[in-house]
Design a protein around this motif. Structure first.
Motif, mmCIF file in Angstrom:
data_model
loop_
_atom_site.group_PDB
_atom_site.id
_atom_site.type_symbol
_atom_site.label_atom_id
_atom_site.label_comp_id
_atom_site.label_asym_id
_atom_site.label_seq_id
_atom_site.Cartn_x
_atom_site.Cartn_y
_atom_site.Cartn_z
ATOM 1 N N ASP A 192 0.567 -1.227 -0.246
ATOM 2 C CA ASP A 192 0.348 -0.438 0.196
ATOM 3 C C ASP A 192 0.977 1.366 0.450
ATOM 4 O O ASP A 192 1.722 1.109 0.664
ATOM 5 N N SER A 193 0.037 2.570 -0.685
ATOM 6 C CA SER A 193 0.897 3.432 -0.677
ATOM 7 C C SER A 193 1.036 4.078 0.490
ATOM 8 O O SER A 193 0.836 3.820 2.205
ATOM 9 N N GLU A 194 2.334 4.888 1.859
ATOM 10 C CA GLU A 194 2.607 5.743 2.337
ATOM 11 C C GLU A 194 1.364 6.340 3.112
ATOM 12 O O GLU A 194 1.357 6.287 4.478
ATOM 13 N N GLN A 195 0.604 6.989 2.150
ATOM 14 C CA GLN A 195 -0.616 7.837 2.701
ATOM 15 C C GLN A 195 -2.060 6.251 3.027
ATOM 16 O O GLN A 195 -2.394 6.687 4.169
ATOM 17 N N LEU A 200 -1.011 3.498 4.548
ATOM 18 C CA LEU A 200 -0.833 3.226 5.555
ATOM 19 C C LEU A 200 -0.883 3.699 6.684
ATOM 20 O O LEU A 200 -1.180 3.126 8.113
ATOM 21 N N LYS A 201 -1.321 5.101 6.772
ATOM 22 C CA LYS A 201 -1.769 5.679 7.548
ATOM 23 C C LYS A 201 -3.172 6.113 8.480
ATOM 24 O O LYS A 201 -3.423 6.532 9.145
ATOM 25 N N TYR A 202 -3.677 5.115 7.133
ATOM 26 C CA TYR A 202 -5.649 5.340 7.804
ATOM 27 C C TYR A 202 -5.251 4.590 8.684
ATOM 28 O O TYR A 202 -5.507 3.495 9.119
ATOM 29 N N GLU A 203 -7.127 5.159 9.125
ATOM 30 C CA GLU A 203 -7.273 4.124 10.342
ATOM 31 C C GLU A 203 -8.865 3.513 10.280
ATOM 32 O O GLU A 203 -9.522 2.897 11.062
ATOM 33 N N LYS A 209 -10.078 6.272 3.560
ATOM 34 C CA LYS A 209 -10.793 7.593 3.243
ATOM 35 C C LYS A 209 -11.609 8.054 2.829
ATOM 36 O O LYS A 209 -12.299 7.467 2.025
#
Length: 85
Positions: A71-74, A76-79, A82
């Motif tokens: 997955d993209s870095e962005q 990976l940060k999702y809880e 989006k």
């Protein structure tokens, strides 16, 4: 549901998953109409189908907007997913 098919169709894991899914569907349809699709014996055929199902899973679940299967870095940060609204 919005899908960027141009990007998805250029992503090799997705294409592999779609191709393998097509193979599984052809095999299932063949079995429905009475065509014997056994490869060597039933155990080998079951193992082959399991491997194909795993390849479908990997190809469909992969993020096509990134290189490889990560997955993209962005992302990976999702809880949670989006919200595009």
């Amino acid at each position: 549901m919005k899908i960027n098919w141009k990007v998805r169709l250029k992503h090799k894991p997705f294409l592999l998953g779609a191709f393998v899914l097509l193979l599984l569907l052809v095999q299932q349809i063949g079995a429905l109409v009475g065509y014997d699709t056994t490869i060597y014996n039933e155990r080998v055929t079951e193992l082959f189908n399991t491997v194909l199902a795993f390849l479908v899973l990997v190809g469909v679940v992969v993020d096509p907007t990134t290189e490889g299967t990560s997955d993209s870095e962005q992302a990976l940060k999702y809880e949670k997913p989006k919200d595009d609204k």
